[in-house]
Design an enzyme around this catalytic site. Structure first.
Site, PDB file in Angstrom:
ATOM      1  N   CYS A   1       0.757  -1.191  -0.304  1.00 29.97           N
ATOM      2  CA  CYS A   1       0.120  -0.132   0.083  1.00 29.97           C
ATOM      3  C   CYS A   1       0.915   1.222  -0.001  1.00 29.97           C
ATOM      4  O   CYS A   1       1.904   1.331   0.872  1.00 29.97           O
ATOM      5  CB  CYS A   1      -0.878   0.008   1.271  1.00 29.97           C
ATOM      6  SG  CYS A   1      -1.978   1.485   1.475  1.00 29.97           S
ATOM      7  N   LEU A   2       0.620   2.145  -0.850  1.00 31.12           N
ATOM      8  CA  LEU A   2       1.396   3.391  -0.878  1.00 31.12           C
ATOM      9  C   LEU A   2       1.313   4.130   0.427  1.00 31.12           C
ATOM     10  O   LEU A   2       2.109   5.025   0.694  1.00 31.12           O
ATOM     11  CB  LEU A   2       1.097   4.373  -2.027  1.00 31.12           C
ATOM     12  CG  LEU A   2       1.125   3.743  -3.416  1.00 31.12           C
ATOM     13  CD1 LEU A   2       0.255   4.752  -4.592  1.00 31.12           C
ATOM     14  CD2 LEU A   2       2.563   3.689  -3.706  1.00 31.12           C
TER      15      LEU A   2
HETATM   16 NI    NI Z   1      -3.889   0.949  -0.109  1.00 29.80          NI
END
Ligand code: NI
Length: 179
Positions: A104-105
């Site tokens: 996830c960023l």
């Molecule tokens: Ni994410």
């Protein structure tokens, strides 16, 4: 609450909100009308997602508390196949699977296997206001669950063991202190 509301956000890299920022923990408001601002937010999100080599991005992650996701499961390699979904909802979910090395960023340096539903039926609208119904399985089902979780203030970190959560928290604290 809009953090990135500048006149021109098209083709600009938006700041990605990262853990432990509390902004990530709110529920996104549903989009009532698809305004020009909504389109601009979408453009900014699309640009930011590709630039960051992400497979998906929720508006919450770039500072907009709107129910809006963009994704492209052909990424980071392959021909682009962009999808935009407004007010997406999981209508049905079935079976179970485990995502491999989900990332996830908003959770830098974290990769983990996460238990997910194997099949989901998602409803939403596209950027032109047309209803969309997506019967998803495999990677797409996982990406949709991940992005829709963001709209409810949920991060995949929440599904990990207490030990893994604590280790990650420590890692991030150390990283912030080291800046
Ligand atoms: Ni994410």
């Amino acid at each position: 609450m809009l953090r990135n509301l500048e006149k021109s956000i098209i083709m600009s890299m938006l700041n990605i909100v990262t853990y432990p920022d509390k902004f990530l923990r709110q529920s996104a408001a549903s989009v009532k009308n698809i305004s020009e601002t909504t389109q601009e937010i979408i453009e900014g999100m699309v640009y930011t997602m590709y630039k960051s080599k992400g497979v998906g991005l929720a508006a919450i992650q770039v500072g907009f508390d709107k129910s809006l996701i963009v994704y492209d499961i052909s990424q980071p390699e392959g021909k682009r196949s962009l999808q935009v979904l407004i007010n997406p909802k999981i209508i049905e979910s079935q079976g179970s699977t485990t995502s491999e090395k989900e990332g996830c960023l908003s959770l830098p340096d974290l990769r983990a296997n996460v238990k997910r539903s194997a099949f989901v039926l998602v409803e939403g609208i596209d950027r032109d206001g047309n209803p969309r119904r997506i019967d998803a399985e495999g990677h797409l089902a996982i990406v949709l669950q991940h992005e829709i979780d963001h709209l409810n203030g949920i991060l995949f970190l929440d599904y990990l063991s207490l030990l893994k959560k604590e280790l990650y928290k420590k890692h991030i604290k150390k990283k912030i202190r080291g800046r």
